[in-house]
Design an enzyme around this catalytic site. Sequence first.
Site, short mmCIF file in Angstrom:
data_model
loop_
_atom_site.label_atom_id
_atom_site.label_comp_id
_atom_site.label_asym_id
_atom_site.label_seq_id
_atom_site.Cartn_x
_atom_site.Cartn_y
_atom_site.Cartn_z
N HIS A 28 1.30 -1.09 0.28
CA HIS A 28 0.06 0.08 0.23
C HIS A 28 0.46 1.51 -0.27
O HIS A 28 0.29 2.27 -0.25
CB HIS A 28 -1.27 0.29 1.72
N GLU A 29 2.27 1.20 0.82
CA GLU A 29 3.04 2.39 1.09
C GLU A 29 3.56 2.62 -0.57
O GLU A 29 3.46 3.56 -0.91
CB GLU A 29 3.70 2.56 2.34
N HIS A 31 3.07 9.25 -6.79
CA HIS A 31 4.43 10.53 -6.47
C HIS A 31 5.27 10.20 -7.87
O HIS A 31 4.93 11.35 -8.55
CB HIS A 31 5.50 10.21 -5.39
N HIS A 33 1.78 4.50 -2.95
CA HIS A 33 2.25 5.68 -2.61
C HIS A 33 2.76 6.52 -3.22
O HIS A 33 3.24 7.77 -4.07
CB HIS A 33 1.81 6.21 -1.21
#
Length: 239
Positions: free
Chosen positions: A109-110, A117, A113
């Site tokens: 999940h991280e 980005h 991100h």
Amino acid sequence: MMAYIGFGYPRFYFDWTYLLVIIGVVLSLWASAGVRSAFNRFSTVATIRGMTGAQAAQHILAQSGIYDVRVIHVRGNLNDHYDPRNKTLALSDPVYSSTSVAAVSVAAHECGHAIQHAGGYLPLKIRGSLVPVANFGAVISWPLILIGILMGFNQTLITVGIVLFTAVVLFHLVTLPVEFNASARGLRILSGSGILMGDENEGAKKVLRAAALTYVASAAGMILQLLRLLILTRGRRRE
């Protein structure tokens, strides 16, 4: 029996708007319990591949062509996050070195991100631009509203406070697509790369679905608080 309700002026009836606050608290508690339950359940299920959360994160980043993001270990419990300012992906104690389905899911999940980005994902940009205003609003909105009430219901101060609080609510709303998209990206890579196999993918979905509900509950709680503010200030203006 007379009670002081709402903004501190006497009423002889129950202020039903307190139900909005109670609903928000219940939603938050329910969502938090759900994510703890899902994480605890799948933190005991080791993956067949045996990758740790850190290894899975590094693998996903490399597979996505991202080589300038550092995976680091941070102390704490489920305070995992990606920081776009210094391009670090921080994994907490239960995630960094664990080989569980839950740990790998959170790491993925991280990574989602970080991929957002790198690709210039628009909702992430919008959320980033709202951070300064939302942080300021979270600190100053309620003091302004309370000062406005103590000053004889100063409409200017209360209105400014509500506007700032609205910015906080907007931040929470923009957060929803960002978080859901990050989970979707992570799950696709986990399944497609073979980091998770078979039923492990279903476990990952359950962990990240439960985590997503915490953001939904948080946004709902903020909306309910804003709604209560608007109802009470509107009623006070009518008086």
